[in-house]
Scaffold this motif. Structure first.
Motif, mmCIF file in Angstrom:
data_model
loop_
_atom_site.group_PDB
_atom_site.id
_atom_site.type_symbol
_atom_site.label_atom_id
_atom_site.label_comp_id
_atom_site.label_asym_id
_atom_site.label_seq_id
_atom_site.Cartn_x
_atom_site.Cartn_y
_atom_site.Cartn_z
ATOM 1 N N LYS A 389 0.912 -1.299 0.027
ATOM 2 C CA LYS A 389 -0.080 -0.152 -0.017
ATOM 3 C C LYS A 389 0.895 1.116 0.033
ATOM 4 O O LYS A 389 0.517 2.375 -0.510
ATOM 5 C CB LYS A 389 -0.938 -0.130 1.347
ATOM 6 N N ALA A 390 2.214 1.266 0.698
ATOM 7 C CA ALA A 390 2.949 2.232 0.801
ATOM 8 C C ALA A 390 3.654 2.514 -0.428
ATOM 9 O O ALA A 390 3.721 3.740 -1.119
ATOM 10 C CB ALA A 390 4.027 2.158 2.079
ATOM 11 N N GLN A 391 3.977 1.593 -1.470
ATOM 12 C CA GLN A 391 4.458 1.677 -2.516
ATOM 13 C C GLN A 391 3.309 2.316 -3.704
ATOM 14 O O GLN A 391 3.999 2.812 -4.502
ATOM 15 C CB GLN A 391 4.747 0.168 -3.056
ATOM 16 N N ASN A 392 2.114 1.992 -3.545
ATOM 17 C CA ASN A 392 1.131 2.259 -4.395
ATOM 18 C C ASN A 392 0.715 3.783 -4.035
ATOM 19 O O ASN A 392 0.478 4.708 -5.270
ATOM 20 C CB ASN A 392 -0.238 1.604 -4.292
ATOM 21 N N ARG A 393 1.030 4.251 -3.035
ATOM 22 C CA ARG A 393 0.754 5.580 -2.759
ATOM 23 C C ARG A 393 2.102 6.469 -3.389
ATOM 24 O O ARG A 393 3.081 6.653 -2.534
ATOM 25 C CB ARG A 393 0.331 6.061 -1.223
ATOM 26 N N ARG A 394 1.721 6.895 -4.380
ATOM 27 C CA ARG A 394 2.996 7.594 -5.156
ATOM 28 C C ARG A 394 2.647 8.752 -6.094
ATOM 29 O O ARG A 394 1.412 8.876 -6.467
ATOM 30 C CB ARG A 394 3.785 6.518 -5.737
ATOM 31 N N VAL A 395 3.790 9.417 -6.527
ATOM 32 C CA VAL A 395 3.255 10.303 -7.646
ATOM 33 C C VAL A 395 4.573 10.027 -8.678
ATOM 34 O O VAL A 395 5.773 9.937 -8.173
ATOM 35 C CB VAL A 395 3.666 11.815 -6.986
ATOM 36 N N GLU A 396 4.195 10.030 -9.901
ATOM 37 C CA GLU A 396 5.058 9.575 -11.038
ATOM 38 C C GLU A 396 5.190 11.007 -11.773
ATOM 39 O O GLU A 396 4.250 11.753 -12.035
ATOM 40 C CB GLU A 396 4.479 8.443 -11.841
ATOM 41 N N PHE A 397 6.341 11.164 -12.249
ATOM 42 C CA PHE A 397 6.680 12.418 -13.251
ATOM 43 C C PHE A 397 7.066 11.459 -14.617
ATOM 44 O O PHE A 397 8.150 11.026 -14.762
ATOM 45 C CB PHE A 397 8.156 12.854 -12.700
ATOM 46 N N ILE A 398 6.367 12.196 -15.573
ATOM 47 C CA ILE A 398 6.507 11.496 -16.929
ATOM 48 C C ILE A 398 7.184 12.533 -17.703
ATOM 49 O O ILE A 398 6.486 13.542 -17.858
ATOM 50 C CB ILE A 398 5.023 10.886 -17.571
ATOM 51 N N PHE A 399 8.163 12.116 -18.030
ATOM 52 C CA PHE A 399 9.022 13.005 -18.995
ATOM 53 C C PHE A 399 8.871 12.705 -20.674
ATOM 54 O O PHE A 399 9.058 13.716 -21.452
ATOM 55 C CB PHE A 399 10.552 12.917 -18.685
ATOM 56 N N LYS A 400 8.561 11.483 -20.659
ATOM 57 C CA LYS A 400 8.387 11.131 -22.249
ATOM 58 C C LYS A 400 7.065 10.435 -22.408
ATOM 59 O O LYS A 400 6.742 9.386 -21.425
ATOM 60 C CB LYS A 400 9.691 10.254 -22.598
ATOM 61 N N PRO A 401 6.371 10.828 -23.484
ATOM 62 C CA PRO A 401 4.816 10.358 -23.487
ATOM 63 C C PRO A 401 4.962 8.770 -23.739
ATOM 64 O O PRO A 401 4.192 7.918 -23.104
ATOM 65 C CB PRO A 401 4.517 10.657 -24.521
ATOM 66 N N GLU A 402 6.219 8.102 -24.277
ATOM 67 C CA GLU A 402 6.059 6.702 -24.504
ATOM 68 C C GLU A 402 6.392 6.016 -23.211
ATOM 69 O O GLU A 402 6.284 4.744 -23.178
ATOM 70 C CB GLU A 402 7.012 6.435 -25.555
ATOM 71 N N ALA A 403 6.825 6.779 -22.098
ATOM 72 C CA ALA A 403 7.122 5.977 -20.897
ATOM 73 C C ALA A 403 5.996 5.989 -19.962
ATOM 74 O O ALA A 403 5.964 5.177 -18.990
ATOM 75 C CB ALA A 403 8.301 6.773 -19.993
ATOM 76 N N ASP A 404 4.912 6.728 -20.719
ATOM 77 C CA ASP A 404 3.523 6.547 -19.747
ATOM 78 C C ASP A 404 2.707 5.263 -20.114
ATOM 79 O O ASP A 404 1.923 5.236 -20.907
ATOM 80 C CB ASP A 404 2.676 7.877 -19.931
ATOM 81 N N ASN A 405 3.318 4.280 -19.415
ATOM 82 C CA ASN A 405 2.714 2.884 -19.723
ATOM 83 C C ASN A 405 2.496 2.106 -18.479
ATOM 84 O O ASN A 405 3.203 2.267 -17.585
ATOM 85 C CB ASN A 405 3.426 2.017 -20.943
ATOM 86 N N TYR A 406 1.468 1.250 -18.460
ATOM 87 C CA TYR A 406 1.393 0.370 -17.323
ATOM 88 C C TYR A 406 0.890 -0.831 -17.505
ATOM 89 O O TYR A 406 -0.044 -1.003 -18.623
ATOM 90 C CB TYR A 406 0.101 1.320 -16.437
ATOM 91 N N SER A 407 1.445 -1.870 -16.844
ATOM 92 C CA SER A 407 0.864 -3.203 -16.973
ATOM 93 C C SER A 407 0.692 -3.830 -15.608
ATOM 94 O O SER A 407 1.591 -3.642 -14.802
ATOM 95 C CB SER A 407 1.891 -3.882 -17.740
ATOM 96 N N ASN A 408 -0.448 -4.454 -15.095
ATOM 97 C CA ASN A 408 -0.556 -4.992 -13.998
ATOM 98 C C ASN A 408 -0.014 -6.528 -13.930
ATOM 99 O O ASN A 408 -0.737 -7.147 -14.374
ATOM 100 C CB ASN A 408 -1.896 -4.928 -13.607
#
Length: 621
Positions: A389-408
């Motif tokens: 839960k602590a790991q999921n409470r986060r803020v992400e900084f996306i510098f490149k659009p192609e890096a904005d990806n997610y897979s569960n």
């Protein structure tokens, strides 16, 4: 003259009464402060399922005491990105000891009026308290943080903070209270006004002794302590003040456990909470090149108000943002506790908070920054654990659009929510779980076939290593093996280790060093009961009750040691080792048999053939 003497006597009585009255008023004021520590009544826990963001339980009082973020604008502590251990005592019962803590005296879970969440009050004289961290190793690149409330009652506070090396013992073994090595030892007498004494030790070596250190505190506001280990480098902060930045870590004895130690002088109460250990201190510039930086920024419970100890991470990010000319997206995330819609809103608000601080305090061009909230929809860790839960409470900084990806790829606990991602399944057990890594020990014998997925080598002295493997990480009670090895090399290399009984047959034994299995222990259950169980490995391969090998004079007639019994490291590559071992098996918990002329000795152990162990990709620490 009598009139004068009578007047002086009356005046003395009045002054004495006045002094006593002031003393009583002072005692009442101190008692009023002490009563703010609520040990059992009206616990302020996060039991309301509609509260958003796990552990968030804000109070107006705690919000009014928020430190000024500007004070922390030059604070340069950056936490690790992968949380190994997180403890806010959320699931512990008020008034009870925190389950799993190793203590020599009492420790009690309490709530404190005006402070959010739960805390542990630690016995503060002649006591040692060690956390319930189960990670057997943190590596050599990690951070530790915690909140500490110090309530002085009489004597100046005396506080020792210790980073332990468990010396090859499992981190949950209560024996480490006596055997663990103090890899880093911070000792202090806290007097305030640049009059505190602070000592830093490495093992038995004193590295620093400052007689006029500034360690500010008060009875109502917690101190935030931060530490960072990177190789030999050790840094420590007391709130925003950096106390140490020096080579203090002996990499032969890397810390892998954390605790507090108190001497014989009492007079102060200590409360701890929000303990966070994380590895992988980020190389922000490298993450910028990759296109995404994940930061576990801390916010006050249920709010978008940033905690000041997160300002170091933002300072680090701001240095990169000042150089970039591209748009940067700031994305907020929460854990899955509470209402999904509220979590989505909160994550957006937190992203906005981060943007505003970057703009207003670090002078980042606002036109570079966009914000988005994604709530609980993209977990990167298991929401069933405090660490996840602590790991999921986060803020992400996306510098490149192609890096904005997610897979569960993890097991989400949001199964009951309509849009939750489906958990992964471990086909070996048929249960939902995080996939087992390719680091493991496979054991095969006629009585036992099992995998121990948590395995590693730990350097525990000059030319000595301990091989540890367990079914549950750090568990010192069941399903683990521990093998102590003495090498002929200063670093672990491909090598064959024999039992002493085999080495002694070498003609130069005693004058030449041989790689050797020094000793070992195990608790490996088989069958439906916990007895008998495998408790040790041996160079003797045979079967039968130990009493069968003992005569009435209690003299043992054991079979000869087998030369096939050995521990072999076949390959060492990229800091990981692979190989195998073959041992004789010794079991404990058999039917008692008495032997001897006067039935003077009872035997409950015996032999159960041999066992083959194969280990792959085991990290070396």
């Amino acid at each position: 003259m009598k009139l004068i003497m009578l007047s002086l006597g009356i005046l003395f009585c009045i002054n004495n009464t006045h002094s006593q009255l002031l003393k009583k008023l002072q005692q009442k004021a101190e008692q009023a402060v002490s009563k703010k520590i609520d040990k059992a009544d009206a616990p302020k826990t996060n039991d309301n399922p509609k509260k958003s963001d796990a552990g968030d339980n804000a109070t107006a009082s705690s919000q009014s005491r928020q430190p000024d973020l500007k004070v922390y604008s030059k604070f340069d502590f950056v936490p690790g990105t992968t949380i190994l251990y997180f403890d806010n005592f959320e699931k512990d019962n008020i008034g009870e000891a925190p389950e799993g803590w190793i203590t020599s005296k009492s420790a009690e879970v309490v709530t404190i009026d005006g402070l959010e969440g739960k805390w542990v009050k630690m016995a503060a004289s002649n006591a040692t308290h060690i956390s319930r961290n189960k990670k057997q190793s943190w590596g050599n690149n990690f951070t530790i943080e915690f909140d500490l409330l110090i309530v002085k009652n009489s004597y100046d506070p005396r506080l020792d903070i210790v980073l332990y090396n468990t010396g090859g013992n499992l981190v949950t073994d209560e024996g480490i209270l006596q055997s663990a090595k103090p890899a880093i030892y911070f000792e202090s007498i806290i007097a305030g006004e640049n009059k505190s004494r602070a000592i830093l030790r490495n093992l038995d070596k004193r590295l620093s002794d400052n007689m006029s250190e500034e360690l500010p505190y008060n009875n109502l506001t917690p101190v935030h302590v931060s530490m960072c280990v990177q190789g030999k480098r050790f840094r420590m902060w007391w709130n925003d003040r950096k106390l140490y930045d020096l080579p203090a870590v002996n990499e032969t004895y890397l810390p892998n456990q954390f605790g507090f130690n108190f001497g014989s002088v009492g007079g102060t109460d200590y409360y701890v909470s929000n303990i966070r250990v994380a590895k992988d201190v980020p190389d922000t510039r490298s993450r910028f090149e990759e296109g995404k930086l994940v930061s576990n920024l801390l916010f006050y419970s249920g709010t978008a108000n940033l905690k000041p100890e997160s300002m170091g991470a933002l300072l680090d990010v701001s240095k990169v943002l000042k150089e970039t000319t591209t748009l940067v997206k700031i994305v907020g995330h929460t854990d899955s506790d509470g209402d999904e819609a509220l979590n989505l809103k909160l994550s957006q608000q937190r992203a906005e908070t981060v943007k505003n601080i970057l703009v207003n305090q670090y002078n980042i061009d606002a036109s570079k920054l966009t914000t988005e909230g994604r709530g609980e929809s993209q977990p990167i860790a298991d929401n069933k654990t405090p660490e996840g839960k602590a790991q999921n409470r986060r803020v992400e900084f996306i510098f490149k659009p192609e890096a904005d990806n997610y897979s569960n790829t993890i097991n989400s606990t949001s199964e009951s929510k309509p849009n939750a991602a489906k958990p992964s399944t471990n086909t070996s057990t048929g249960k939902n779980s995080t996939p087992v890594s390719n680091t493991n020990l496979q054991l095969q014998s006629k009585i036992l076939n099992t995998q121990l997925p948590f395995a590693q080598f730990m350097k525990t002295g000059e030319n000595t290593y301990t091989f540890i493997a367990s079914k549950e990480e750090g568990n010192s009670k069941e399903n683990y093996v521990k093998i102590h090895l003495v090498s002929v090399n200063s670093n672990l290399k491909p090598e064959t280790f024999n039992f002493q009984e085999i080495n002694q047959k070498q003609p130069l034994y005693g004058t030449k060093q041989y790689a050797e299995i020094k000793d070992n222990e195990a608790v490996l259950f088989y069958g439906t009961d916990k007895k008998p169980y495998v408790y040790k490995f041996s160079p003797i391969v045979t079967n039968g009750h130990m009493a069968n090998f003992v005569d009435e004079g209690l003299i043992r007639h054991l079979p000869a040691a087998s030369p096939t019994c050995k521990f072999v490291i076949e390959k060492v590559e990229n800091g990981k080792a692979s190989g195998y071992f073959t041992f004789g098996v010794m079991i404990q918990g058999l039917k008692p048999i008495k032997k001897g002329d006067a039935m003077t000795e009872t035997f409950t152990n015996g032999f159960a053939g041999d066992i083959k162990g194969t280990f792959t990709n085991v990290p070396i620490y």
